[in-house]
Design a protein around this motif. Structure first.
Motif, PDB file in Angstrom:
ATOM      1  N   ALA A 231       0.807  -1.153  -0.049  1.00 24.17           N
ATOM      2  CA  ALA A 231      -0.512  -0.102  -0.110  1.00 24.17           C
ATOM      3  C   ALA A 231       0.947   1.248  -0.194  1.00 24.17           C
ATOM      4  O   ALA A 231       2.078   1.075   0.245  1.00 24.17           O
ATOM      5  CB  ALA A 231      -1.116  -0.113   0.898  1.00 24.17           C
ATOM      6  N   LEU A 238      -4.281   4.989   4.306  1.00 20.42           N
ATOM      7  CA  LEU A 238      -3.503   3.614   4.713  1.00 20.42           C
ATOM      8  C   LEU A 238      -4.961   2.925   5.981  1.00 20.42           C
ATOM      9  O   LEU A 238      -5.534   1.705   5.356  1.00 20.42           O
ATOM     10  CB  LEU A 238      -2.484   3.950   5.750  1.00 20.42           C
ATOM     11  CG  LEU A 238      -1.518   3.139   4.220  1.00 20.42           C
ATOM     12  CD1 LEU A 238      -1.201   3.918   3.280  1.00 20.42           C
ATOM     13  CD2 LEU A 238      -0.292   2.803   4.869  1.00 20.42           C
ATOM     14  N   HIS A 241      -7.636   1.548   3.613  1.00 19.70           N
ATOM     15  CA  HIS A 241      -6.788   0.347   2.768  1.00 19.70           C
ATOM     16  C   HIS A 241      -7.398  -0.665   3.547  1.00 19.70           C
ATOM     17  O   HIS A 241      -7.359  -1.558   4.514  1.00 19.70           O
ATOM     18  CB  HIS A 241      -5.317   0.602   2.781  1.00 19.70           C
ATOM     19  CG  HIS A 241      -4.761  -0.366   1.417  1.00 19.70           C
ATOM     20  ND1 HIS A 241      -4.842  -1.694   1.382  1.00 19.70           N
ATOM     21  CD2 HIS A 241      -4.292   0.557   0.345  1.00 19.70           C
ATOM     22  CE1 HIS A 241      -4.066  -1.724   0.179  1.00 19.70           C
ATOM     23  NE2 HIS A 241      -3.973  -0.944  -0.354  1.00 19.70           N
ATOM     24  N   THR A 243      -6.498  -4.045   3.290  1.00 17.50           N
ATOM     25  CA  THR A 243      -5.372  -4.288   3.871  1.00 17.50           C
ATOM     26  C   THR A 243      -5.221  -5.008   5.171  1.00 17.50           C
ATOM     27  O   THR A 243      -4.217  -5.040   6.113  1.00 17.50           O
ATOM     28  CB  THR A 243      -3.647  -4.687   2.867  1.00 17.50           C
ATOM     29  OG1 THR A 243      -3.999  -4.397   1.609  1.00 17.50           O
ATOM     30  CG2 THR A 243      -2.288  -5.151   3.468  1.00 17.50           C
TER      31      THR A 243
END
Length: 323
Positions: A231, A238, A241, A243
């Motif tokens: 990322a 983030l 995100h 993930t």
């Protein structure tokens, strides 16, 4: 011989003060007389280093304290000149033996000296001695001393245009540092940014990552399991995100991201040490994180792991626990 005092120009200002001492004026000593790198004031036997270098043919070289100056670097007539600061009367050798923090206190009313010392304090090296040879510093200390040099240039009112806009690359600068030292380092890096420089920092410390303007996360693992772009974006990007959160969960917060990283770093350590710990310690089942995948509970898990494992592996745990 390079020292913290000479590296940042502190000694230039101190020599000027000694040249203004009454005995120095009486003997017509200029500032150059108080240099241990050149001039007539330094010890002629050791050349101002304070020791003699003896080369050994088959063994490591030996450094012996100078028999003439006894490691004080200067001629005896130069050491007779004293600088009065508070209750103390200091010779040039006495000043070189001061730590940076002691020098800041004694020279608190000497603005030029304090201006040169402040960058060393800003990078957390206030414990080093002014006359300590630079080669005796650790690698991290030497890097921070060099960083202090750039901070001194940034603070100079007449900074050259060619010195601005420098790109700095740091490879895990927080390794081995205490939390307080990390905070000092972060303030120093911020001063570089304010001076118009740019920074690229390779780092795993979450406080450093969180303060970045742009994050590039490479992984997902290390070595052969890494090397891919996981990322990138601002810390706010983030947090959203996928993930960093389980499917269908709310966007991850900064604490969630931190605890996910904590859990990933704790698992290999726990796998090695858990079997030797008694169950009555209350350590959660190691399969718990893998089974639930709940990042929000990872913080409690990491904190409990820290308390339990800390008694068994001490500094190893403290060095990697980010929560």
């Amino acid at each position: 011989c390079q020292t913290p005092a000479t590296f940042l120009g502190v000694w230039d200002e101190v020599r000027k003060l000694f040249a203004q001492a009454p005995l120095a004026i009486e003997r017509n000593y200029g500032a150059g007389m108080f240099s241990f790198n050149a001039g007539d004031g330094r010890c002629p036997t050791c050349g101002g280093s304070g020791f003699e270098h003896v080369e050994m043919q088959f063994l490591s070289d030996v450094y012996l304290r100078c028999p003439d100056c006894d490691g004080r670097r200067f001629r005896s007539v130069v050491l007779e000149v004293k600088l009065v600061r508070g209750p103390r009367q200091l010779s040039v050798a006495d000043v070189l033996d001061l730590t940076v923090s002691e020098a800041v206190q004694l020279f608190s009313h000497d603005r030029e000296v304090i201006a040169k010392l402040q960058p060393i304090v800003d990078v957390g090296l206030e414990y080093v001695r002014l006359g300590q040879p630079v080669p005796t510093l650790s690698g991290g200390e030497a890097q921070r001393l060099k960083l202090a040099g750039f901070l001194a240039e940034a603070a100079a009112p007449t900074q050259r245009v060619s010195k601005r806009g420098t790109l700095f690359l740091f490879d895990e600068p927080t390794t081995g540092l205490h939390f307080d030292d990390i905070a000092k380092l972060m303030r120093a890096l911020r001063k570089l940014l304010d001076a118009g420089h740019s920074l690229i920092v390779i780092e795993h410390n979450l406080d450093v990552i969180r303060s970045a303007d742009w994050i590039v996360d490479l992984g997902p693992e290390g070595g052969e399991g890494g090397g891919e772009l996981v990322a990138q974006g601002t810390p706010e990007d983030l947090r959203e995100h996928p993930t960093y959160g389980p499917p269908g969960a709310q966007p991850a917060t900064a604490a969630t991201i931190a605890c996910q990283h904590a859990a990933r770093r704790w698992l290999p350590l726990a796998d090695r040490w858990y079997t030797g710990l008694p169950d009555e310690r209350g350590l959660p089942d190691l399969a718990w994180w893998r089974r639930t995948g709940d990042p929000m509970q990872a913080q409690d898990w990491s904190n409990r792991m820290s308390r339990v494992l800390g008694a068994h592996i001490g500094a190893q745990v403290a060095a990697i626990d980010p929560c």
